[in-house]
Design a protein around this motif. Structure first.
Motif, PDB file in Angstrom:
ATOM      1  N   LYS A  19      -7.071  84.581 118.472  1.00 14.60           N
ATOM      2  CA  LYS A  19      -6.150  85.486 118.615  1.00 14.60           C
ATOM      3  C   LYS A  19      -6.722  85.763 120.262  1.00 14.60           C
ATOM      4  O   LYS A  19      -6.087  86.024 121.125  1.00 14.60           O
ATOM      5  N   ALA A  20      -7.713  85.407 120.608  1.00 11.30           N
ATOM      6  CA  ALA A  20      -8.151  85.673 122.152  1.00 11.30           C
ATOM      7  C   ALA A  20      -7.286  84.976 123.398  1.00 11.30           C
ATOM      8  O   ALA A  20      -7.834  85.350 124.407  1.00 11.30           O
ATOM      9  N   ILE A  25      -4.566  84.044 128.732  1.00 15.13           N
ATOM     10  CA  ILE A  25      -3.390  84.012 129.076  1.00 15.13           C
ATOM     11  C   ILE A  25      -1.979  84.301 130.259  1.00 15.13           C
ATOM     12  O   ILE A  25      -2.189  83.951 130.940  1.00 15.13           O
ATOM     13  N   VAL A  26      -1.944  85.674 128.831  1.00 16.23           N
ATOM     14  CA  VAL A  26      -0.765  86.061 129.715  1.00 16.23           C
ATOM     15  C   VAL A  26      -1.197  86.928 131.522  1.00 16.23           C
ATOM     16  O   VAL A  26      -0.385  86.875 131.914  1.00 16.23           O
ATOM     17  N   ALA A  32       2.791  83.935 137.592  1.00 18.01           N
ATOM     18  CA  ALA A  32       3.214  82.839 137.441  1.00 18.01           C
ATOM     19  C   ALA A  32       5.128  82.787 137.849  1.00 18.01           C
ATOM     20  O   ALA A  32       5.435  82.158 138.534  1.00 18.01           O
ATOM     21  N   ILE A  33       5.072  83.756 136.910  1.00 16.76           N
ATOM     22  CA  ILE A  33       6.615  84.110 136.597  1.00 16.76           C
ATOM     23  C   ILE A  33       7.533  85.482 136.560  1.00 16.76           C
ATOM     24  O   ILE A  33       6.251  86.414 136.718  1.00 16.76           O
ATOM     25  N   SER A  34       8.672  85.821 136.829  1.00 12.51           N
ATOM     26  CA  SER A  34       8.828  86.678 137.041  1.00 12.51           C
ATOM     27  C   SER A  34       9.251  87.970 135.592  1.00 12.51           C
ATOM     28  O   SER A  34       9.090  87.309 134.714  1.00 12.51           O
ATOM     29  N   PRO A  35       9.293  88.821 135.285  1.00 13.99           N
ATOM     30  CA  PRO A  35       9.243  90.066 134.382  1.00 13.99           C
ATOM     31  C   PRO A  35      10.146  89.290 133.701  1.00 13.99           C
ATOM     32  O   PRO A  35      10.240  89.676 131.898  1.00 13.99           O
ATOM     33  N   SER A  36      11.693  89.170 134.231  1.00 22.97           N
ATOM     34  CA  SER A  36      12.737  88.867 133.368  1.00 22.97           C
ATOM     35  C   SER A  36      12.471  87.657 132.765  1.00 22.97           C
ATOM     36  O   SER A  36      12.903  87.352 131.479  1.00 22.97           O
ATOM     37  N   ILE A  41      10.917  84.569 126.884  1.00 17.28           N
ATOM     38  CA  ILE A  41      10.155  83.909 126.736  1.00 17.28           C
ATOM     39  C   ILE A  41       9.605  85.052 124.932  1.00 17.28           C
ATOM     40  O   ILE A  41       9.789  84.128 124.628  1.00 17.28           O
ATOM     41  N   GLU A  42       9.190  86.002 125.466  1.00 18.56           N
ATOM     42  CA  GLU A  42       9.053  86.549 124.499  1.00 18.56           C
ATOM     43  C   GLU A  42       9.902  87.125 123.436  1.00 18.56           C
ATOM     44  O   GLU A  42       9.870  86.627 122.180  1.00 18.56           O
ATOM     45  N   LEU A  43      11.383  87.397 123.424  1.00 19.50           N
ATOM     46  CA  LEU A  43      12.657  86.622 122.778  1.00 19.50           C
ATOM     47  C   LEU A  43      12.589  86.143 122.532  1.00 19.50           C
ATOM     48  O   LEU A  43      12.592  85.522 120.806  1.00 19.50           O
ATOM     49  N   PHE A  44      12.842  84.575 122.589  1.00 19.94           N
ATOM     50  CA  PHE A  44      12.571  83.783 122.191  1.00 19.94           C
ATOM     51  C   PHE A  44      11.326  83.280 121.133  1.00 19.94           C
ATOM     52  O   PHE A  44      11.988  83.100 120.221  1.00 19.94           O
ATOM     53  N   LEU A  45      10.276  83.443 121.657  1.00 16.74           N
ATOM     54  CA  LEU A  45       9.037  83.528 120.719  1.00 16.74           C
ATOM     55  C   LEU A  45       9.694  84.521 119.122  1.00 16.74           C
ATOM     56  O   LEU A  45       9.291  83.821 118.442  1.00 16.74           O
TER      57      LEU A  45
END
Length: 108
Positions: A19-20, A25-26, A32-36, A41-45
């Motif tokens: 869980k940690a 990692i976030v 490393a990546i942009s907010p969009s 990525i979150e939508l895909f997950l």
């Protein structure tokens, strides 16, 4: 009794580590990546987690329930496993086709 506490401690520590990991990692991922991109990525997950629940169809629970049933003989056990795996395979193929048809423009 000591073995039970040791097993509980091992399980709890493994669960805590599991869980940690995203919490650690976030921050690195956000740099490393942009907010969009993070949103995609979150939508895909989220979609993947939803499909994963549908793909399993409770086959693991069904196998656990009926495999160890007292009246179950060996040929019944084989048919339980084969039919469960076949149902999961068919539903996986079906939902994969649906997924790629719906998200064709988003997946590159």
């Amino acid at each position: 009794m000591v073995k039970a506490y040791r097993d509980m401690a091992l399980y709890a520590s493994a669960e805590l580590l599991f869980k940690a990991t995203p919490v650690v990692i976030v921050p690195f991922l956000l740099r490393a990546i942009s907010p969009s991109e993070f949103g995609m990525i979150e939508l895909f997950l989220t979609v993947f987690a939803g499909f994963l629940g549908m793909l399993g169809l409770g086959a693991g629970s069904a196998i656990h329930r009926y495999y160890y049933d007292e009246g179950c003989v060996e040929c019944d056990r084989q048919s339980i496993i084969v039919s469960s795996l076949f149902c999961v395979l068919i539903s996986s193929v079906f939902f994969s086709i649906i997924f790629f048809l719906v998200f064709d423009g988003y997946v590159s």
